[in-house]
Motif scaffolding. Structure first.
Motif, PDB file in Angstrom:
ATOM      1  N   ALA A 251      -5.189  -1.808  -1.675  1.00  0.00           N
ATOM      2  CA  ALA A 251      -5.917  -1.650  -2.616  1.00  0.00           C
ATOM      3  C   ALA A 251      -7.334  -0.792  -3.203  1.00  0.00           C
ATOM      4  CB  ALA A 251      -5.654  -2.958  -3.661  1.00  0.00           C
ATOM      5  N   LEU A 252      -8.276  -1.655  -2.249  1.00  0.00           N
ATOM      6  CA  LEU A 252      -9.568  -0.640  -1.890  1.00  0.00           C
ATOM      7  C   LEU A 252      -9.037   1.001  -1.677  1.00  0.00           C
ATOM      8  CD1 LEU A 252     -12.511  -1.262  -2.437  1.00  0.00           C
ATOM      9  CD2 LEU A 252     -11.886  -1.458   0.782  1.00  0.00           C
ATOM     10  N   ASN A 253      -7.728   1.063  -0.703  1.00  0.00           N
ATOM     11  CA  ASN A 253      -8.211   2.740  -0.150  1.00  0.00           C
ATOM     12  C   ASN A 253      -7.201   3.486  -1.818  1.00  0.00           C
ATOM     13  OD1 ASN A 253      -9.176   2.558   2.175  1.00  0.00           O
ATOM     14  ND2 ASN A 253      -7.017   1.915   3.438  1.00  0.00           N
ATOM     15  N   SER A 254      -6.714   2.970  -2.270  1.00  0.00           N
ATOM     16  CA  SER A 254      -5.850   4.114  -2.937  1.00  0.00           C
ATOM     17  C   SER A 254      -7.001   3.531  -4.134  1.00  0.00           C
ATOM     18  CB  SER A 254      -4.564   2.920  -3.445  1.00  0.00           C
ATOM     19  OG  SER A 254      -4.581   1.780  -4.101  1.00  0.00           O
ATOM     20  N   GLY A 255      -7.735   3.128  -4.988  1.00  0.00           N
ATOM     21  CA  GLY A 255      -8.629   3.271  -5.337  1.00  0.00           C
ATOM     22  C   GLY A 255      -7.982   1.791  -6.994  1.00  0.00           C
ATOM     23  N   LYS A 256      -7.491   1.010  -6.721  1.00  0.00           N
ATOM     24  CA  LYS A 256      -7.516   0.373  -7.049  1.00  0.00           C
ATOM     25  C   LYS A 256      -8.265  -0.883  -7.718  1.00  0.00           C
ATOM     26  CE  LYS A 256      -2.135   0.118  -6.611  1.00  0.00           C
ATOM     27  NZ  LYS A 256      -0.750   0.381  -6.831  1.00  0.00           N
ATOM     28  N   VAL A 257      -9.202  -0.919  -6.407  1.00  0.00           N
ATOM     29  CA  VAL A 257     -10.095  -2.225  -6.329  1.00  0.00           C
ATOM     30  C   VAL A 257     -11.374  -1.559  -6.022  1.00  0.00           C
ATOM     31  CG1 VAL A 257      -8.675  -4.472  -6.111  1.00  0.00           C
ATOM     32  CG2 VAL A 257      -9.991  -3.073  -3.745  1.00  0.00           C
ATOM     33  N   ASP A 258     -12.674  -2.075  -6.367  1.00  0.00           N
ATOM     34  CA  ASP A 258     -13.872  -1.233  -6.352  1.00  0.00           C
ATOM     35  C   ASP A 258     -14.938  -2.006  -4.593  1.00  0.00           C
ATOM     36  OD1 ASP A 258     -14.254   0.384  -8.859  1.00  0.00           O
ATOM     37  OD2 ASP A 258     -14.548  -1.690  -9.213  1.00  0.00           O
ATOM     38  N   CYS A 259     -14.186  -2.934  -4.197  1.00  0.00           N
ATOM     39  CA  CYS A 259     -14.159  -3.679  -3.185  1.00  0.00           C
ATOM     40  C   CYS A 259     -13.329  -4.978  -2.536  1.00  0.00           C
ATOM     41  CB  CYS A 259     -16.070  -4.142  -3.467  1.00  0.00           C
ATOM     42  SG  CYS A 259     -16.563  -5.386  -4.290  1.00  0.00           S
ATOM     43  N   VAL A 260     -13.703  -5.552  -1.706  1.00  0.00           N
ATOM     44  CA  VAL A 260     -12.467  -6.430  -1.173  1.00  0.00           C
ATOM     45  C   VAL A 260     -14.202  -7.326  -0.390  1.00  0.00           C
ATOM     46  CG1 VAL A 260     -11.115  -7.300   0.967  1.00  0.00           C
ATOM     47  CG2 VAL A 260     -11.063  -5.322  -0.518  1.00  0.00           C
ATOM     48  N   ILE A 261     -14.352  -8.892  -0.180  1.00  0.00           N
ATOM     49  CA  ILE A 261     -14.478  -9.238   0.160  1.00  0.00           C
ATOM     50  C   ILE A 261     -13.719 -10.499   0.949  1.00  0.00           C
ATOM     51  CG2 ILE A 261     -15.847 -11.650  -0.156  1.00  0.00           C
ATOM     52  CD1 ILE A 261     -17.168 -10.937  -3.500  1.00  0.00           C
ATOM     53  N   ILE A 262     -14.291 -10.907   2.181  1.00  0.00           N
ATOM     54  CA  ILE A 262     -13.576 -11.028   3.326  1.00  0.00           C
ATOM     55  C   ILE A 262     -14.371 -11.771   4.544  1.00  0.00           C
ATOM     56  CG2 ILE A 262     -12.676  -8.940   4.223  1.00  0.00           C
ATOM     57  CD1 ILE A 262      -9.665 -10.105   4.224  1.00  0.00           C
ATOM     58  N   ASP A 263     -13.272 -12.185   5.376  1.00  0.00           N
ATOM     59  CA  ASP A 263     -14.597 -12.465   6.422  1.00  0.00           C
ATOM     60  C   ASP A 263     -15.120 -11.438   7.570  1.00  0.00           C
ATOM     61  OD1 ASP A 263     -12.938 -14.805   5.336  1.00  0.00           O
ATOM     62  OD2 ASP A 263     -13.815 -15.978   7.344  1.00  0.00           O
ATOM     63  N   ASP A 264     -16.322 -11.648   8.005  1.00  0.00           N
ATOM     64  CA  ASP A 264     -16.939 -10.444   8.814  1.00  0.00           C
ATOM     65  C   ASP A 264     -15.600  -9.249  10.069  1.00  0.00           C
ATOM     66  OD1 ASP A 264     -17.590 -12.902  10.137  1.00  0.00           O
ATOM     67  OD2 ASP A 264     -19.159 -12.185  10.861  1.00  0.00           O
ATOM     68  N   GLN A 265     -15.811 -11.207  10.757  1.00  0.00           N
ATOM     69  CA  GLN A 265     -15.036  -9.600  11.917  1.00  0.00           C
ATOM     70  C   GLN A 265     -13.760  -9.276  11.047  1.00  0.00           C
ATOM     71  OE1 GLN A 265     -16.001  -9.087  15.019  1.00  0.00           O
ATOM     72  NE2 GLN A 265     -18.166  -9.823  14.239  1.00  0.00           N
ATOM     73  N   VAL A 266     -12.840  -9.874  10.184  1.00  0.00           N
ATOM     74  CA  VAL A 266     -11.479  -8.675   9.790  1.00  0.00           C
ATOM     75  C   VAL A 266     -12.293  -8.064   8.883  1.00  0.00           C
ATOM     76  CG1 VAL A 266     -10.101  -9.840   7.900  1.00  0.00           C
ATOM     77  CG2 VAL A 266     -10.968 -11.476   9.601  1.00  0.00           C
ATOM     78  N   ALA A 267     -13.469  -7.975   8.799  1.00  0.00           N
ATOM     79  CA  ALA A 267     -13.713  -6.879   7.178  1.00  0.00           C
ATOM     80  C   ALA A 267     -13.597  -5.538   8.438  1.00  0.00           C
ATOM     81  CB  ALA A 267     -15.008  -7.038   7.082  1.00  0.00           C
ATOM     82  N   LEU A 268     -14.942  -6.506   9.606  1.00  0.00           N
ATOM     83  CA  LEU A 268     -14.896  -4.984  11.087  1.00  0.00           C
ATOM     84  C   LEU A 268     -13.561  -4.100  11.036  1.00  0.00           C
ATOM     85  CD1 LEU A 268     -17.420  -3.982  12.403  1.00  0.00           C
ATOM     86  CD2 LEU A 268     -17.055  -5.587  13.875  1.00  0.00           C
ATOM     87  N   ALA A 269     -12.554  -5.675  11.559  1.00  0.00           N
ATOM     88  CA  ALA A 269     -11.510  -4.428  12.210  1.00  0.00           C
ATOM     89  C   ALA A 269     -11.015  -3.606  11.179  1.00  0.00           C
ATOM     90  CB  ALA A 269     -10.653  -5.651  12.601  1.00  0.00           C
TER      91      ALA A 269
END
Length: 250
Positions: free
Chosen positions: A174-192
């Motif tokens: 959804a973030l890559n397609s522009g449906k959301v502006d950001c994603v909040i998620i755990d740091d190491q998962v986010a980094l991956a």
């Protein structure tokens, strides 16, 4: 000689029977949360930090381990109902969750991070806390990222729209397609996710800090022995060595 052969056969039979009688523990987990639990692209096996820690505890206690892949927001219910013996899926210890389950000793710390496109107008966590801003924010349903931003929106009168997804990768799509502006998620998962998706980045500051633990049903007969084994594996460095295998210090 015949007695020795019979003795060896008897020993082998006992070992085989013992192995067959080994109790299996079921671990509820959402297998979309690299590096904590995910499917190996080459083998299809479930691997990750939580998987190896759980296996190490089970090995220490003489149990077999079975991992049950389920949606994150259904794991606690599965633990409470006895569908699984414990839940391990990057669970943050919160007072709300403590009302329903017991948590083990903390085995690692983490933080909630914010993923944005590289050209995003969101440049800091402060932008998300500004009541004048209105963004569409993606989260995995039932995670602490979901809980924290929901609480902030309700408590501080923020104008954001929260889009909830069953699986973390769906939020990234959804973030890559522009449906959301950001994603909040755990740091190491986010980094991956950032490392595997060109055009995304992490904000420099964390949205929240937290501790990870394993959840059990209230008054679980498994709790004491499992938690003791976990604490021993933390003390002897086994848990840290597993974490270091998947997370390289920057």
């Amino acid at each position: 000689m015949m007695k020795k052969v019979l003795s060896m056969v008897l020993v082998l039979m006992i070992l085989c029977v013992s192995a067959a009688m080994a109790e299996t523990l079921k671990m509820g987990s959402s297998i979309d949360f690299a590096p904590y639990e995910y499917y190996d692209d080459e083998t299809g096996d479930i691997i990750g930090i939580d998987v190896e820690i759980a296996q190490a505890v089970c090995d220490k206690l003489g149990y077999d381990l079975e991992i049950v892949d389920m949606q994150f927001d259904s794991i606690i219910a599965a633990v409470v109902s006895g569908k699984v013996d414990f839940g391990m899926s990057g669970f943050t210890v919160t007072e709300e969750r403590k009302q329903n389950v017991d948590f083990s000793t903390t085995y690692t710390t983490a933080k909630q991070s914010v993923i944005v496109p590289v050209d995003s107008e969101i440049t800091s966590v402060d932008d998300l806390l500004n009541p004048e801003n209105a963004f569409s924010i993606g989260v995995q349903i039932g995670t602490t990222g979901d809980l924290y931003i929901t609480d902030d929106v309700e408590a501080n009168g923020l104008q954001h729209t929260i889009e909830r997804y069953n699986k973390a990768p769906d939020a990234i799509v959804a973030l890559n397609s522009g449906k959301v502006d950001c994603v909040i998620i755990d740091d190491q998962v986010a980094l991956a996710f950032v490392n595997s998706n060109e055009g995304l980045k992490l904000l420099d500051t964390a949205y929240a800090l937290e501790e990870y633990a394993i959840c059990f049903a209230k008054e679980s007969a498994l709790y004491d022995s499992f938690n003791t084994a976990l604490e021993e594996l933390i003390a002897d460095g086994t848990v840290q060595s597993i974490i270091d295998k998947y997370i390289t210090a920057e």
